[in-house]
Design a protein around this motif. Structure first.
Motif, short mmCIF file in Angstrom:
data_model
loop_
_atom_site.label_atom_id
_atom_site.label_comp_id
_atom_site.label_asym_id
_atom_site.label_seq_id
_atom_site.Cartn_x
_atom_site.Cartn_y
_atom_site.Cartn_z
N ALA A 27 -24.03 52.34 -25.23
CA ALA A 27 -24.31 51.41 -23.54
C ALA A 27 -24.32 49.73 -24.99
CB ALA A 27 -25.10 51.28 -22.81
N ALA A 28 -25.12 50.17 -25.86
CA ALA A 28 -25.78 49.04 -27.52
C ALA A 28 -24.78 48.52 -27.32
CB ALA A 28 -27.21 49.54 -27.68
N GLU A 29 -23.57 49.78 -28.07
CA GLU A 29 -23.07 48.99 -28.56
C GLU A 29 -21.67 48.48 -28.32
OE1 GLU A 29 -20.85 53.10 -30.55
OE2 GLU A 29 -22.91 52.55 -31.72
N THR A 30 -21.30 48.72 -26.47
CA THR A 30 -20.48 48.43 -25.79
C THR A 30 -20.72 46.77 -25.84
OG1 THR A 30 -19.85 50.34 -24.84
CG2 THR A 30 -19.50 48.19 -23.69
N ARG A 31 -22.30 46.54 -25.48
CA ARG A 31 -22.87 44.86 -24.64
C ARG A 31 -22.56 44.47 -26.60
NH1 ARG A 31 -27.14 48.16 -23.14
NH2 ARG A 31 -28.47 48.10 -24.90
N GLU A 32 -23.02 45.11 -27.87
CA GLU A 32 -22.46 43.97 -28.81
C GLU A 32 -21.63 43.93 -29.37
OE1 GLU A 32 -23.72 42.15 -32.00
OE2 GLU A 32 -25.47 43.06 -30.50
N ARG A 33 -20.65 44.96 -28.49
CA ARG A 33 -18.91 44.24 -28.92
C ARG A 33 -18.60 42.92 -27.89
NH1 ARG A 33 -17.92 49.71 -29.35
NH2 ARG A 33 -17.82 49.74 -26.84
N GLU A 34 -19.21 43.31 -26.97
CA GLU A 34 -18.97 42.02 -25.13
C GLU A 34 -19.74 40.76 -25.34
OE1 GLU A 34 -20.69 44.38 -21.54
OE2 GLU A 34 -18.48 45.28 -21.65
#
Length: 155
Positions: free
Chosen positions: A34-41
């Protein structure tokens, strides 16, 4: 049986032996993903904002350059060029509006719609007097083609 899952224990020992960190629990793995997804977004949103800004600057520079249009706009080719440039302001504004709508950039979308409106107003100021609907101060011609002074040249 003792209730120990030896396959899991052997995997853990093999990871330690290979110098790898221990396996993440399912909850830790979900949190990391989830943290990686937020960072990509976040990165994608920054690039989208930059893209919208560049598009807005392109359309704004064209709109600003129309003020210093170098050709006669009373009739003929200069008028066609001016109308084409004004159409590009409208098209560029629509292009930016669609891009900013897709990326949820409200301020960019509002500015882009303002450019569309400005391009339509400038075009209307040139077209409507020539169609006989209105008169606009500063628009000197009411014809599309320029008149030939002496007629065709005969040789």
């Amino acid at each position: 049986m003792t209730g120990i899952d030896w396959n899991t224990e052997l995997r853990t020992i093999a990871r330690e032996y290979d110098g790898l960190p221990p396996e993440l629990s399912p909850m830790e793995a979900r949190a990391r993903k989830a943290a990686e997804t937020r960072e990509r977004e976040k990165v994608a949103q920054r690039f989208a904002a930059l893209g919208a800004t560049v598009r807005l600057l392109l359309v704004a520079s064209l709109l600003g350059a129309l003020y210093w249009w170098p050709y006669a706009t009373g009739c003929g080719g200069g008028l066609v060029g001016l109308l084409a440039a004004q159409a590009m302001v409208v098209i560029g504004g629509l292009w930016t509006a669609v891009f900013s709508w897709r990326h949820r950039l409200a301020a960019s979308h509002t500015l882009a719609l303002g450019f569309v409106l400005a391009g339509l107003v400038l075009s209307a100021a040139q077209v409507l007097p020539r169609l006989g609907y209105v008169t606009v101060a500063g628009v000197d011609g009411t014809q599309w083609r320029c008149a030939v002074a002496d007629g065709p040249v005969k040789g």
